[in-house]
Design a protein around this motif. Structure first.
Motif, short mmCIF file in Angstrom:
data_model
loop_
_atom_site.label_atom_id
_atom_site.label_comp_id
_atom_site.label_asym_id
_atom_site.label_seq_id
_atom_site.Cartn_x
_atom_site.Cartn_y
_atom_site.Cartn_z
N ARG A 224 0.69 -1.28 0.09
CA ARG A 224 0.03 -0.12 0.05
C ARG A 224 0.87 1.32 -0.04
O ARG A 224 1.48 1.58 0.80
N THR A 225 0.90 1.81 -1.22
CA THR A 225 2.00 3.01 -1.21
C THR A 225 1.20 4.30 -0.79
O THR A 225 0.13 4.41 -0.95
N ALA A 226 2.12 5.21 -0.73
CA ALA A 226 1.33 6.81 -0.30
C ALA A 226 1.85 7.73 -1.52
O ALA A 226 2.73 7.46 -2.45
N ALA A 227 1.01 8.55 -1.48
CA ALA A 227 1.12 9.65 -2.59
C ALA A 227 2.36 10.51 -2.64
O ALA A 227 3.02 10.71 -3.51
N GLN A 228 2.73 10.81 -1.28
CA GLN A 228 3.91 11.72 -0.94
C GLN A 228 5.14 11.13 -1.09
O GLN A 228 5.25 9.74 -0.43
N VAL A 229 6.26 11.71 -1.19
CA VAL A 229 7.71 10.99 -0.85
C VAL A 229 7.96 10.89 0.79
O VAL A 229 7.07 11.59 1.39
N ALA A 230 8.74 10.40 1.19
CA ALA A 230 9.07 9.94 2.50
C ALA A 230 9.62 11.04 3.21
O ALA A 230 10.03 12.30 2.44
N PRO A 231 9.49 11.38 4.47
CA PRO A 231 9.93 12.83 5.16
C PRO A 231 11.62 12.84 4.97
O PRO A 231 12.11 11.85 5.10
N ALA A 232 12.07 13.95 4.97
CA ALA A 232 13.45 14.23 5.14
C ALA A 232 14.00 13.64 6.28
O ALA A 232 13.44 13.65 7.29
N HIS A 391 13.89 -12.92 4.82
CA HIS A 391 14.56 -11.51 4.99
C HIS A 391 14.88 -11.48 3.25
O HIS A 391 14.58 -10.47 2.87
N ALA A 392 14.94 -12.50 2.61
CA ALA A 392 15.24 -12.20 1.24
C ALA A 392 13.78 -11.76 0.64
O ALA A 392 13.95 -10.77 -0.48
N MET A 393 12.71 -12.29 0.86
CA MET A 393 11.41 -11.81 0.36
C MET A 393 11.35 -10.43 0.73
O MET A 393 10.72 -9.45 -0.02
N GLY A 394 11.69 -9.80 2.05
CA GLY A 394 11.71 -8.59 2.42
C GLY A 394 12.32 -7.55 1.45
O GLY A 394 11.98 -6.56 1.10
N ALA A 395 13.70 -7.95 1.18
CA ALA A 395 14.41 -7.28 0.28
C ALA A 395 13.59 -7.19 -1.02
O ALA A 395 13.73 -6.02 -1.69
N ARG A 396 13.12 -8.33 -1.67
CA ARG A 396 12.50 -7.90 -2.80
C ARG A 396 11.29 -7.16 -2.72
O ARG A 396 10.96 -6.59 -3.63
N ALA A 397 10.50 -7.31 -1.76
CA ALA A 397 9.41 -6.26 -1.48
C ALA A 397 9.71 -4.80 -1.50
O ALA A 397 9.48 -4.07 -2.41
N GLY A 398 10.91 -4.67 -0.95
CA GLY A 398 11.38 -3.23 -0.96
C GLY A 398 11.85 -2.78 -2.34
O GLY A 398 11.83 -1.74 -2.62
N SER A 399 12.51 -3.77 -3.28
CA SER A 399 12.88 -3.29 -4.23
C SER A 399 11.80 -3.18 -5.31
O SER A 399 11.79 -2.23 -6.48
N ARG A 400 10.58 -3.29 -5.21
CA ARG A 400 9.68 -2.88 -5.88
C ARG A 400 9.08 -1.55 -5.81
O ARG A 400 7.96 -1.13 -6.48
N LEU A 401 9.57 -0.92 -5.00
CA LEU A 401 9.20 0.72 -4.65
C LEU A 401 10.16 1.32 -4.65
O LEU A 401 11.14 1.23 -4.66
N SER A 402 9.83 2.70 -5.35
CA SER A 402 10.87 3.82 -5.25
C SER A 402 11.33 3.98 -4.05
O SER A 402 10.80 4.24 -2.97
N GLN A 403 12.78 3.96 -3.81
CA GLN A 403 13.46 4.32 -2.47
C GLN A 403 12.93 5.79 -1.98
O GLN A 403 13.19 5.96 -0.92
N ARG A 404 12.31 6.51 -2.78
CA ARG A 404 11.93 8.06 -2.48
C ARG A 404 10.82 7.76 -1.48
O ARG A 404 10.36 8.97 -0.83
N LEU A 405 10.13 6.57 -1.54
CA LEU A 405 8.78 6.51 -0.79
C LEU A 405 8.90 6.08 0.62
O LEU A 405 8.11 6.25 1.44
N PHE A 406 10.24 5.71 1.00
CA PHE A 406 10.37 5.18 2.37
C PHE A 406 11.81 5.49 2.82
O PHE A 406 12.77 5.73 2.03
N ASN A 407 11.98 5.76 4.29
CA ASN A 407 13.30 5.99 4.86
C ASN A 407 14.33 4.76 5.10
O ASN A 407 15.30 5.09 4.76
N LEU A 408 13.63 3.57 5.36
CA LEU A 408 14.50 2.57 5.61
C LEU A 408 13.38 1.21 5.66
O LEU A 408 12.29 1.29 5.67
N ILE A 409 13.91 0.11 5.56
CA ILE A 409 13.40 -1.30 5.40
C ILE A 409 13.43 -1.97 6.91
O ILE A 409 14.86 -2.06 7.39
N ILE A 410 12.58 -2.29 7.38
CA ILE A 410 12.68 -3.12 8.58
C ILE A 410 11.94 -4.58 8.34
O ILE A 410 10.84 -4.75 7.72
N THR A 411 12.90 -5.41 8.26
CA THR A 411 12.37 -7.06 8.28
C THR A 411 12.29 -7.79 9.29
O THR A 411 13.23 -7.88 10.10
#
Length: 490
Positions: A224-232, A391-411
């Motif tokens: 579920r993505t958000a319209a705005q980029v992640a906070p600075a 954890h490999a599944m988690g990395a793959r999930a993160g790769s499907r989104l622009s990194q501008r949408l989140f600050n970090l990954i927690i698996t």
């Protein structure tokens, strides 16, 4: 027909850069048995179990002109002693020295001319211990069909199960002309995909990888993505290839207590603990933290289940060949746990720990209602609840989104709540080492195992020199919630 990399396998393969090696790691610490544990013992054990992970004897071969995604081919010069290496700390080696070694090993890219994995036996640890550090390229491990090598050498008993002997002979590597013919045939059969491949070829490897990033996974639910980029955030900065690695080992009983007291999930407690640690870390840096401040996390979430031995025993049967799994269904009537992925704004601006937990619980509950997830029993049948594979599944999930949408990954990957062994040596703890994405200075992975919750923090050496501060603050944040659960006035 060529054994071609999937679109997401290819995305990880091509997106790797000098500052973002795309391998995931796992650090396991063991108590040395009375009869010792040798490098030769590890070689023998892995060699027996390689039949369970055949891709670990294969390397990636790219096609001329980028006509199609690369293919997996058997490595005719496969040398297990190249992949399994021996290292030693000056006795008595400390945990800090071990973590520094893991950081250096994580910084080094894998050799692309060989199968994309390495394993290190680390000797010389204090208190009669040794460690095994494994790293596998994210293109190699999908957590579903292709599992991580460290998983298949673990057993639920001190005596390893007998394995049928296997004589492996590499298949002849296909000729370039045959690969080109297969690629052209596939282009003709799938014109739309062929058009994307040709566009990618025109742009180079980066173009192929960019097109591959849109691939949807089979196991994790939609994000579920958000319209705005992640906070600075200082968590987002240019990074180098050099890493720092830090760990925290906490008691699972504390999370259970908080979970019971405040009627939330254990994952909610985990996220609240991380939120409290990040809040105090930002304050320690003098960063502006207001009541509305948030840190957006990409959370491939795995819910802990209390009784996993039955599923792990079923997985062990698969290792020894005693049992074939059938359709993936929950038949035991137990409450199903779920694995899902979503973005969540962690309320680092909230002063009160219980209110932080409440905000997180409401956010995860809203997501759970929208996302079907995958049952824990199904995952057990897929991977034996192997943390590295999850954890490999988690990395793959993160790769499907622009990194501008989140600050970090927690698996968060659940592990068995009973001891595991390698060649008779009992595993004491296991810490994940998740990869970093571009401009993301920190990734947090955690694994529950045998009564503990083990955090592994992989950080950029320059952007996060104070990563050890966060690990110390994790204990403080957990203690704050434990105190609140003991307070009858809350």
């Amino acid at each position: 027909m060529a054994n071609r990399l999937t679109t997401q396998d290819a995305s990880f393969y091509f997106l790797e850069a000098s500052s973002t090696p795309m391998h995931l790691g796992s650090l396991a610490v063991f108590r040395t048995p009375r009869n010792g544990f040798s490098y030769e013992s590890l070689l023998s054990l892995v060699e027996q179990r390689l039949v369970l992970v055949p891709r670990y004897r294969q390397k990636v071969r790219e096609l001329a002109f980028g006509l199609a995604r690369p293919v997996w081919v058997d490595d005719s010069d496969f040398d297990i002693t190249y992949h399994i290496r021996r290292s030693a700390l000056p006795k008595p080696g400390s945990d800090e020295q071990l973590h520094d070694l893991v950081a250096r090993l994580t910084s080094r890219p894998l050799d692309r001319t060989r199968p994309l994995w390495e394993m290190y036996l680390v000797e010389g640890l204090s208190k009669n211990r040794f460690a095994i550090f494994t790293k596998s390229h994210s293109a190699l491990v999908d957590g579903e069909k292709s599992l991580e090598i460290g998983q298949v050498i673990l057993d639920a008993s001190k005596s390893p199960p007998a394995m049928a002997e296997e004589l492996w002979m590499p298949a002849r590597e296909p000729k370039e002309s045959a690969l080109v013919f297969d690629a052209i045939t596939e282009l003709i059969a799938s014109p739309s995909e062929g058009l994307e491949v040709l566009r990618g070829a025109a742009k180079g490897a980066a173009g192929i990888a960019g097109g591959a990033l849109g691939a949807a996974g089979k196991v994790l639910s939609a994000v579920r993505t958000a319209a705005q980029v992640a906070p600075a955030s200082p968590l987002n900065a240019p990074i180098s290839r050099n890493r720092r690695f830090a760990v925290a080992k906490t008691e699972l009983a504390d999370y259970r207590k908080i979970h019971t007291r405040f009627e939330c999930s254990i994952n909610d407690v985990v996220l609240a603990v991380v939120t409290g640690a990040l809040r105090n870390w930002l304050l320690s840096r003098g960063e502006p933290v207001t009541a509305s401040s948030t840190v957006r996390a990409m959370v491939p979430m795995s819910v802990y289940v209390s009784d996993q031995r039955a599923g792990y025993d079923e997985y062990t049967d698969r290792i020894t060949g005693d049992h074939e799994t059938g359709a993936e269904q929950d038949t035991d009537g137990s409450q199903a746990s779920e694995v899902s992925s979503f973005l969540i704004d962690l309320p680092v601006g909230e002063l009160n720990a219980v209110v932080r937990l409440s905000h997180i619980a409401h956010a995860t509950e809203a997501h759970a209602k929208q996302s079907p997830g995958v049952t824990a029993h199904t995952l057990m049948r897929i991977s034996g609840f192997a943390p590295a594979s999850l954890h490999a599944m988690g990395a793959r999930a993160g790769s499907r989104l622009s990194q501008r949408l989140f600050n970090l990954i927690i698996t968060n990957a659940p592990g068995p709540q009973f001891p595991l062994y390698v060649g008779g040596a009992r595993m004491l703890e296991m810490f994940p080492v998740s990869p970093l994405f571009e401009n993301q200075a920190l990734s947090i992975g955690l694994t529950s195992y045998d009564g503990f919750v083990c955090f592994g923090l992989n950080a950029d050496r320059g952007a996060m020199p104070d990563v050890d501060v966060i690990t110390a603050l994790l204990f403080e944040a957990l203690e704050e919630l434990v105190d609140a659960s003991n307070d009858s006035r809350v």
